[in-house]
Design a protein around this motif. Structure first.
Motif, PDB file in Angstrom:
ATOM      1  N   GLY A  18       0.811  -1.212   0.000  1.00 57.00           N
ATOM      2  CA  GLY A  18       0.000   0.000   0.000  1.00 57.00           C
ATOM      3  C   GLY A  18       0.850   1.271   0.000  1.00 57.00           C
ATOM      4  N   LEU A  19       0.267   2.346  -0.514  1.00 58.30           N
ATOM      5  CA  LEU A  19       0.980   3.636  -0.581  1.00 58.30           C
ATOM      6  C   LEU A  19       1.291   4.147   0.822  1.00 58.30           C
ATOM      7  CD1 LEU A  19      -1.274   5.502  -3.176  1.00 58.30           C
ATOM      8  CD2 LEU A  19       1.002   4.514  -3.597  1.00 58.30           C
ATOM      9  N   ASP A  61      -4.475  -0.655  -2.160  1.00 56.96           N
ATOM     10  CA  ASP A  61      -5.123   0.230  -1.184  1.00 56.96           C
ATOM     11  C   ASP A  61      -6.653   0.132  -1.200  1.00 56.96           C
ATOM     12  OD1 ASP A  61      -2.946   1.791   0.166  1.00 56.96           O
ATOM     13  OD2 ASP A  61      -2.417   2.229  -1.904  1.00 56.96           O
ATOM     14  N   PHE A  64      -9.287   0.486   1.616  1.00 56.99           N
ATOM     15  CA  PHE A  64      -9.690   1.806   2.121  1.00 56.99           C
ATOM     16  C   PHE A  64     -10.827   2.360   1.264  1.00 56.99           C
ATOM     17  CE2 PHE A  64      -5.079   1.312   3.140  1.00 56.99           C
ATOM     18  CZ  PHE A  64      -5.305   0.890   4.438  1.00 56.99           C
ATOM     19  N   GLU A  66     -13.224   4.126   1.790  1.00 62.54           N
ATOM     20  CA  GLU A  66     -13.709   5.490   2.004  1.00 62.54           C
ATOM     21  C   GLU A  66     -13.275   6.437   0.888  1.00 62.54           C
ATOM     22  OE1 GLU A  66     -13.943   8.103   5.839  1.00 62.54           O
ATOM     23  OE2 GLU A  66     -11.871   8.112   5.133  1.00 62.54           O
ATOM     24  N   ASP A  67     -12.163   6.140   0.224  1.00 62.29           N
ATOM     25  CA  ASP A  67     -11.601   7.127  -0.712  1.00 62.29           C
ATOM     26  C   ASP A  67     -12.254   7.238  -2.091  1.00 62.29           C
ATOM     27  OD1 ASP A  67      -9.779   8.228   1.118  1.00 62.29           O
ATOM     28  OD2 ASP A  67      -8.545   6.429   0.937  1.00 62.29           O
ATOM     29  N   ARG A  86      -4.889   4.440  -7.562  1.00 61.41           N
ATOM     30  CA  ARG A  86      -6.183   4.238  -6.914  1.00 61.41           C
ATOM     31  C   ARG A  86      -7.378   4.686  -7.757  1.00 61.41           C
ATOM     32  NH1 ARG A  86      -6.768   5.238  -0.775  1.00 61.41           N
ATOM     33  NH2 ARG A  86      -8.378   3.726  -1.320  1.00 61.41           N
ATOM     34  N   GLY A 116     -11.287  10.504   1.885  1.00 59.29           N
ATOM     35  CA  GLY A 116     -10.578  10.779   3.142  1.00 59.29           C
ATOM     36  C   GLY A 116     -10.462  12.264   3.436  1.00 59.29           C
ATOM     37  N   ARG A 132      -4.145  15.026  -2.572  1.00 58.29           N
ATOM     38  CA  ARG A 132      -5.059  14.118  -3.295  1.00 58.29           C
ATOM     39  C   ARG A 132      -6.320  14.816  -3.825  1.00 58.29           C
ATOM     40  NH1 ARG A 132      -4.137   8.723  -1.481  1.00 58.29           N
ATOM     41  NH2 ARG A 132      -1.879   8.553  -1.252  1.00 58.29           N
ATOM     42  N   LEU A 162      -1.755  13.519   4.931  1.00 55.96           N
ATOM     43  CA  LEU A 162      -2.338  12.841   3.767  1.00 55.96           C
ATOM     44  C   LEU A 162      -3.735  13.356   3.461  1.00 55.96           C
ATOM     45  CD1 LEU A 162      -2.421  10.647   1.564  1.00 55.96           C
ATOM     46  CD2 LEU A 162      -3.200   9.042   3.315  1.00 55.96           C
ATOM     47  N   HIS A 163      -4.641  13.183   4.420  1.00 56.05           N
ATOM     48  CA  HIS A 163      -6.035  13.568   4.196  1.00 56.05           C
ATOM     49  C   HIS A 163      -6.521  14.511   5.288  1.00 56.05           C
ATOM     50  CE1 HIS A 163      -6.684   9.592   1.844  1.00 56.05           C
ATOM     51  NE2 HIS A 163      -6.862  10.580   0.988  1.00 56.05           N
ATOM     52  N   ILE A 244       0.666   2.096   6.452  1.00 55.40           N
ATOM     53  CA  ILE A 244       0.337   2.585   5.108  1.00 55.40           C
ATOM     54  C   ILE A 244      -0.635   3.765   5.219  1.00 55.40           C
ATOM     55  CG2 ILE A 244       0.981   0.616   3.674  1.00 55.40           C
ATOM     56  CD1 ILE A 244      -1.821  -0.480   3.968  1.00 55.40           C
ATOM     57  N   ASP A 245      -0.375   4.573   6.240  1.00 58.22           N
ATOM     58  CA  ASP A 245      -1.026   5.888   6.403  1.00 58.22           C
ATOM     59  C   ASP A 245      -2.547   5.833   6.565  1.00 58.22           C
ATOM     60  OD1 ASP A 245       1.534   6.781   6.070  1.00 58.22           O
ATOM     61  OD2 ASP A 245       1.241   7.575   4.053  1.00 58.22           O
ATOM     62  N   ALA A 246      -3.058   4.736   7.072  1.00 61.11           N
ATOM     63  CA  ALA A 246      -4.509   4.637   7.200  1.00 61.11           C
ATOM     64  C   ALA A 246      -4.946   4.657   8.663  1.00 61.11           C
ATOM     65  CB  ALA A 246      -5.010   3.370   6.522  1.00 61.11           C
ATOM     66  N   CYS A 250     -11.008   5.246   7.187  1.00 57.58           N
ATOM     67  CA  CYS A 250     -10.688   4.808   5.818  1.00 57.58           C
ATOM     68  C   CYS A 250     -11.294   3.469   5.425  1.00 57.58           C
ATOM     69  CB  CYS A 250      -9.180   4.640   5.645  1.00 57.58           C
ATOM     70  SG  CYS A 250      -8.200   5.795   6.542  1.00 57.58           S
TER      71      CYS A 250
HETATM   72  C1  CIR Z   1      -3.283   5.815   0.519  1.00 54.98           C
HETATM   73  O1  CIR Z   1      -2.214   6.419   0.581  1.00 54.98           O
HETATM   74  O2  CIR Z   1      -4.159   6.115  -0.294  1.00 54.98           O
HETATM   75  C2  CIR Z   1      -3.516   4.663   1.478  1.00 54.98           C
HETATM   76  N1  CIR Z   1      -2.274   3.999   1.735  1.00 54.98           N
HETATM   77  C3  CIR Z   1      -4.131   5.137   2.778  1.00 54.98           C
HETATM   78  C4  CIR Z   1      -5.506   5.688   2.578  1.00 54.98           C
HETATM   79  C5  CIR Z   1      -6.126   6.141   3.841  1.00 54.98           C
HETATM   80  N2  CIR Z   1      -7.452   6.561   3.591  1.00 54.98           N
HETATM   81  C6  CIR Z   1      -8.073   7.503   4.278  1.00 54.98           C
HETATM   82  O3  CIR Z   1      -7.481   8.166   5.116  1.00 54.98           O
HETATM   83  N3  CIR Z   1      -9.330   7.740   3.959  1.00 54.98           N
END
Ligand code: CIR
Length: 255
Positions: A18-19, A61, A64, A66-67, A86, A116, A132, A162-163, A244-246, A250
């Motif tokens: 994952g990213l 990814d 997740f 939610e994105d 994604r 996100g 993003r 990130l979000h 992976i930043d979640a 998410c």
């Molecule tokens: C990404 O970088 O897109 C994923 N590794 C993590 C996404 C997390 N999603 C969120 O906060 N809604």
């Protein structure tokens, strides 16, 4: 934060790739799977009917969910995620949403928006500009929200985050849990603010579902603070998905 239904997606084996912004090592598949299983159980225990979609090996990814989309009781909006790997997750979730919702809108072109970055608050839907979600995407989203009878508002995600929702979550109709760096911008002036203790920033991505607040188990000071404020806290492990930043929001679409 009152939800009857949710959609989640099983992690693929590829989730370990994952990213992430900083590499702190790959998560393990079994670890992610265990965190995801406990999450589903907690959402169900909060009184939500959960639909579990199958894993998508080509999209690391895609757990997740939610994105790539945004959902409300009155309809869904298919988004355009801002990360190249994604973008096509939207087409993967579209058939499920079309089967479950009477109204499904497409984010107008051009522009990108990740779920996100979108926080549904009682008076408005806040859209955080980020790496993003760009201005064109946010403006397009406002048009789609308008068609669903919702008011959108463009705000800023802190630099390097990130979000938008990596740094905040709604605790109840008047109260926002937020990192200090985000609150400092003044975006939550209409809310009562509960600030994350220094050093526990990832805990800001908590998740209020009906009468419970789910919080990452690795953040004891945040848990204790919310507990003291009278929230019914459910601690969930997020150590592996955190690599992976979640966080907790998410992993589901809720309505
Ligand atoms: C990404 O970088 O897109 C994923 N590794 C993590 C996404 C997390 N999603 C969120 O906060 N809604």
């Amino acid at each position: 934060y009152e939800f009857n239904a949710a959609i989640v997606r099983e992690p693929a084996r590829s989730v370990v790739n994952g990213l992430r912004a900083d590499d702190r090592g790959n998560p393990t598949f079994d670890g992610v799977k265990a965190e995801h299983t406990a999450y589903i159980a907690a959402v169900r225990a909060a009184g939500v009917e959960v639909t579990v979609l199958p894993a998508l090996e080509s999209f690391p990814d895609s757990i997740f969910v939610e994105d790539p989309a945004l959902v409300f009781p009155e309809g869904a909006i298919l988004l355009r995620p801002g990360a190249e790997t994604r973008v096509r997750e939207t087409a993967e979730i579209a058939p499920t949403l079309k089967a479950m919702f009477g109204t499904v809108l497409d984010l107008p072109s051009p522009g990108f928006a990740d779920g996100g970055d979108v926080l549904t608050a009682p008076k408005s839907v806040m859209i955080g500009l980020s790496a993003r979600t760009d201005r064109a995407g946010a403006e397009g989203l406002i048009t789609s929200l308008d068609r669903l009878g919702r008011k959108g508002e463009i705000v800023q995600t802190p630099e390097g985050v990130l979000h938008f929702k990596s740094d905040c979550s709604l605790l109840d109709s008047e109260t926002m849990l937020s990192t200090k760096r985000l609150a400092r911008s003044g975006v939550f002036k209409d809310f009562r603010e509960v600030l994350i203790p220094e050093g526990e920033e990832p805990a800001a991505n908590a998740l209020r579902v009906n009468d419970v607040v789910m919080v990452g188990a690795d953040y004891p000071r945040t848990i204790e603070m919310l507990d003291r404020l009278g929230y019914k806290v459910v601690a969930l492990k997020t150590t592996e998905i955190g690599k992976i930043d979640a966080g907790l929001s998410c992993m589901s679409l809720r309505w």
